[in-house]
Each structure stands twice: as C-alpha cells, then as structure tokens.
Design a protein around this motif. Structure first.
Motif, PDB file in Angstrom:
ATOM      1  N   LEU A 111       0.826  -1.206   0.000  1.00  0.00           N
ATOM      2  CA  LEU A 111       0.000   0.000   0.000  1.00  0.00           C
ATOM      3  C   LEU A 111       0.863   1.260   0.000  1.00  0.00           C
ATOM      4  O   LEU A 111       0.664   2.161  -0.811  1.00  0.00           O
ATOM      5  CB  LEU A 111      -0.943  -0.012   1.203  1.00  0.00           C
ATOM      6  CG  LEU A 111      -1.906   1.150   1.352  1.00  0.00           C
ATOM      7  CD1 LEU A 111      -2.757   1.326   0.110  1.00  0.00           C
ATOM      8  CD2 LEU A 111      -2.785   0.932   2.571  1.00  0.00           C
ATOM      9  N   VAL A 112       1.825   1.316   0.879  1.00  0.00           N
ATOM     10  CA  VAL A 112       2.701   2.490   0.953  1.00  0.00           C
ATOM     11  C   VAL A 112       3.524   2.629  -0.323  1.00  0.00           C
ATOM     12  O   VAL A 112       3.636   3.721  -0.887  1.00  0.00           O
ATOM     13  CB  VAL A 112       3.612   2.416   2.205  1.00  0.00           C
ATOM     14  CG1 VAL A 112       4.706   3.465   2.160  1.00  0.00           C
ATOM     15  CG2 VAL A 112       2.774   2.581   3.469  1.00  0.00           C
ATOM     16  N   LEU A 113       4.077   1.531  -0.806  1.00  0.00           N
ATOM     17  CA  LEU A 113       4.907   1.582  -2.010  1.00  0.00           C
ATOM     18  C   LEU A 113       4.106   2.026  -3.230  1.00  0.00           C
ATOM     19  O   LEU A 113       4.566   2.868  -4.011  1.00  0.00           O
ATOM     20  CB  LEU A 113       5.539   0.205  -2.261  1.00  0.00           C
ATOM     21  CG  LEU A 113       6.688   0.184  -3.253  1.00  0.00           C
ATOM     22  CD1 LEU A 113       7.936   0.792  -2.625  1.00  0.00           C
ATOM     23  CD2 LEU A 113       6.966  -1.227  -3.701  1.00  0.00           C
ATOM     24  N   VAL A 137       5.771   6.158   7.352  1.00  0.00           N
ATOM     25  CA  VAL A 137       5.554   5.921   5.920  1.00  0.00           C
ATOM     26  C   VAL A 137       6.900   5.827   5.207  1.00  0.00           C
ATOM     27  O   VAL A 137       7.111   4.939   4.368  1.00  0.00           O
ATOM     28  CB  VAL A 137       4.666   7.027   5.299  1.00  0.00           C
ATOM     29  CG1 VAL A 137       4.691   6.981   3.780  1.00  0.00           C
ATOM     30  CG2 VAL A 137       3.240   6.906   5.816  1.00  0.00           C
ATOM     31  N   ARG A 138       7.829   6.705   5.543  1.00  0.00           N
ATOM     32  CA  ARG A 138       9.167   6.676   4.932  1.00  0.00           C
ATOM     33  C   ARG A 138       9.876   5.371   5.249  1.00  0.00           C
ATOM     34  O   ARG A 138      10.454   4.735   4.368  1.00  0.00           O
ATOM     35  CB  ARG A 138      10.013   7.855   5.412  1.00  0.00           C
ATOM     36  CG  ARG A 138      11.370   7.942   4.729  1.00  0.00           C
ATOM     37  CD  ARG A 138      12.218   9.128   5.193  1.00  0.00           C
ATOM     38  NE  ARG A 138      11.468  10.358   5.323  1.00  0.00           N
ATOM     39  CZ  ARG A 138      11.194  10.970   6.489  1.00  0.00           C
ATOM     40  NH1 ARG A 138      11.635  10.469   7.627  1.00  0.00           N
ATOM     41  NH2 ARG A 138      10.494  12.080   6.517  1.00  0.00           N
ATOM     42  N   ILE A 140       8.547   2.435   6.085  1.00  0.00           N
ATOM     43  CA  ILE A 140       7.877   1.324   5.403  1.00  0.00           C
ATOM     44  C   ILE A 140       8.251   1.316   3.924  1.00  0.00           C
ATOM     45  O   ILE A 140       8.547   0.263   3.349  1.00  0.00           O
ATOM     46  CB  ILE A 140       6.345   1.415   5.585  1.00  0.00           C
ATOM     47  CG1 ILE A 140       5.974   1.183   7.050  1.00  0.00           C
ATOM     48  CG2 ILE A 140       5.624   0.424   4.670  1.00  0.00           C
ATOM     49  CD1 ILE A 140       4.538   1.543   7.382  1.00  0.00           C
ATOM     50  N   CYS A 141       8.251   2.482   3.309  1.00  0.00           N
ATOM     51  CA  CYS A 141       8.610   2.587   1.895  1.00  0.00           C
ATOM     52  C   CYS A 141      10.056   2.154   1.666  1.00  0.00           C
ATOM     53  O   CYS A 141      10.353   1.416   0.713  1.00  0.00           O
ATOM     54  CB  CYS A 141       8.387   4.014   1.399  1.00  0.00           C
ATOM     55  SG  CYS A 141       8.525   4.190  -0.390  1.00  0.00           S
ATOM     56  N   ASP A 142      10.954   2.597   2.532  1.00  0.00           N
ATOM     57  CA  ASP A 142      12.364   2.205   2.415  1.00  0.00           C
ATOM     58  C   ASP A 142      12.543   0.698   2.569  1.00  0.00           C
ATOM     59  O   ASP A 142      13.280   0.065   1.811  1.00  0.00           O
ATOM     60  CB  ASP A 142      13.219   2.937   3.453  1.00  0.00           C
ATOM     61  CG  ASP A 142      13.361   4.423   3.169  1.00  0.00           C
ATOM     62  OD1 ASP A 142      13.019   4.858   2.051  1.00  0.00           O
ATOM     63  OD2 ASP A 142      13.803   5.148   4.085  1.00  0.00           O
ATOM     64  N   ARG A 143      11.853   0.109   3.541  1.00  0.00           N
ATOM     65  CA  ARG A 143      11.951  -1.335   3.761  1.00  0.00           C
ATOM     66  C   ARG A 143      11.395  -2.109   2.570  1.00  0.00           C
ATOM     67  O   ARG A 143      11.992  -3.087   2.116  1.00  0.00           O
ATOM     68  CB  ARG A 143      11.221  -1.720   5.043  1.00  0.00           C
ATOM     69  CG  ARG A 143      11.323  -3.205   5.371  1.00  0.00           C
ATOM     70  CD  ARG A 143      10.627  -3.591   6.658  1.00  0.00           C
ATOM     71  NE  ARG A 143       9.197  -3.337   6.570  1.00  0.00           N
ATOM     72  CZ  ARG A 143       8.505  -2.611   7.445  1.00  0.00           C
ATOM     73  NH1 ARG A 143       9.087  -2.069   8.479  1.00  0.00           N
ATOM     74  NH2 ARG A 143       7.217  -2.438   7.300  1.00  0.00           N
ATOM     75  N   ALA A 144      10.260  -1.668   2.043  1.00  0.00           N
ATOM     76  CA  ALA A 144       9.652  -2.343   0.894  1.00  0.00           C
ATOM     77  C   ALA A 144      10.551  -2.243  -0.336  1.00  0.00           C
ATOM     78  O   ALA A 144      10.736  -3.231  -1.055  1.00  0.00           O
ATOM     79  CB  ALA A 144       8.279  -1.742   0.602  1.00  0.00           C
ATOM     80  N   THR A 145      11.126  -1.077  -0.549  1.00  0.00           N
ATOM     81  CA  THR A 145      12.034  -0.897  -1.684  1.00  0.00           C
ATOM     82  C   THR A 145      13.258  -1.792  -1.542  1.00  0.00           C
ATOM     83  O   THR A 145      13.678  -2.431  -2.514  1.00  0.00           O
ATOM     84  CB  THR A 145      12.460   0.588  -1.793  1.00  0.00           C
ATOM     85  OG1 THR A 145      11.277   1.394  -1.896  1.00  0.00           O
ATOM     86  CG2 THR A 145      13.335   0.827  -2.993  1.00  0.00           C
ATOM     87  N   ALA A 146      13.816  -1.853  -0.351  1.00  0.00           N
ATOM     88  CA  ALA A 146      14.986  -2.710  -0.118  1.00  0.00           C
ATOM     89  C   ALA A 146      14.633  -4.175  -0.347  1.00  0.00           C
ATOM     90  O   ALA A 146      15.424  -4.925  -0.935  1.00  0.00           O
ATOM     91  CB  ALA A 146      15.509  -2.502   1.298  1.00  0.00           C
TER      92      ALA A 146
END
Length: 167
Positions: A111-113, A137-138, A140-146
C-alpha cells in the motif's frame, strides 16, 4: 424541470464515462499491484476498482472542483487497507497470492509503495490517508524498496562431485 434533470443526468454520465475512460486503466494497475495478483488474473483488483468507481460516481455531484482521480484512488487504498485488516487481523499480516510483482511484500508495504512510488502521493499525504506518521511511511517505503531491490537469497546449490577432506 424534468428536461433539465434529464440534461444534467446525461451530462453527469458523459463526464463520468470520460473520467473512467482516462483513469480506469491506471487505477486497475494500482489495484493489481496492491492485491499482488497477476495482471491477467486479478479478480480482487477488479472488485476494488469497481467499488472505487461506484463510490466516485455516487459522490460525483459533490466533488465541487475536487479531483475525481484522487477521490477514487483514496477510496481504493482505504478499501484495500480495510480488506487486508479484516482478512489478516492486522494490516501488517500475511501475504496473498504470490504471483504478482509485489508478492513478497506485506499488504501495508504494498500500500505504501504503490501510493508513494507508483501513484506519486507525497509522504505527508500518504501518512494522513493511512493514519501514520510521515516517518513511519518513509520507513515502510524504504523497507519495501529494499526488499524488492535485494531479495533474500535461496540456499546455495549443492556441489556435485566434491570430496570431503578427512581430518
């Protein structure tokens, strides 16, 4: 009076049809990414899209200058979050159909990504929509991207024909 109402209804229908023609493809892609379904087999994403478009149509006359795409995207995201919460007990819960490109992510990470990277929603807006802090949010987005950029490695393949040295 009836003639005017009929004219307004016709205009409303045409405006909404034009909106759907321009926005439905992108909204379906976003819904497909959220549900982690395969693009050619995405019944949950299609259901999300249908509900978001129905909600947008119901609110059409009350938009008053508001962007209908933003309204539809917001409803789509909230409906997905609510469904993920109900299915898994919490938004962070389990993973769904492992066929989509974002299948390794949790529903919240997807969802965040999708909001941040695919839809281009500002961090603060995504945070307000989801009821999270901008920092969360930042993160979660960083973790999902990684997770997507650096997938976990599988076990090493066995070496055939190797001899074990005696101690």
């Amino acid at each position: 009076m009836r003639q005017r109402q009929a004219t307004q209804s016709t205009r409303r229908a045409r405006e909404f049809e034009a909106f759907v023609a321009g926005a439905a493809g992108r909204l379906l892609q976003a819904a497909t990414l959220l549900t982690a379904e395969a693009p050619d087999d995405n019944p949950r994403a299609r259901r999300l899209l249908t509900l978001a478009l129905a909600h947008t149509y119901a609110c059409w006359d009350r938009l008053r200058g508001e962007d209908p795409y933003d309204r539809a995207r917001e409803y789509l995201a909230l409906r997905f979050a609510h469904g993920a919460w109900r299915r898994h007990g919490i938004l962070l819960g389990g993973r769904t159909h492992p066929s989509g490109p974002l299948s390794r992510l949790t529903p919240q990470e997807r969802l965040v990504l999708v909001l941040r990277l695919y839809e281009g929603v500002a961090e603060e807006q995504a945070a307000a929509l989801l009821g999270l802090s901008a920092e969360r949010v930042r993160a979660i987005c960083d973790r999902a991207t990684a997770t997507l950029l650096h997938p976990p490695r599988g076990p090493s393949p066995a070496v055939v024909g190797a001899k074990v040295a005696a101690s």
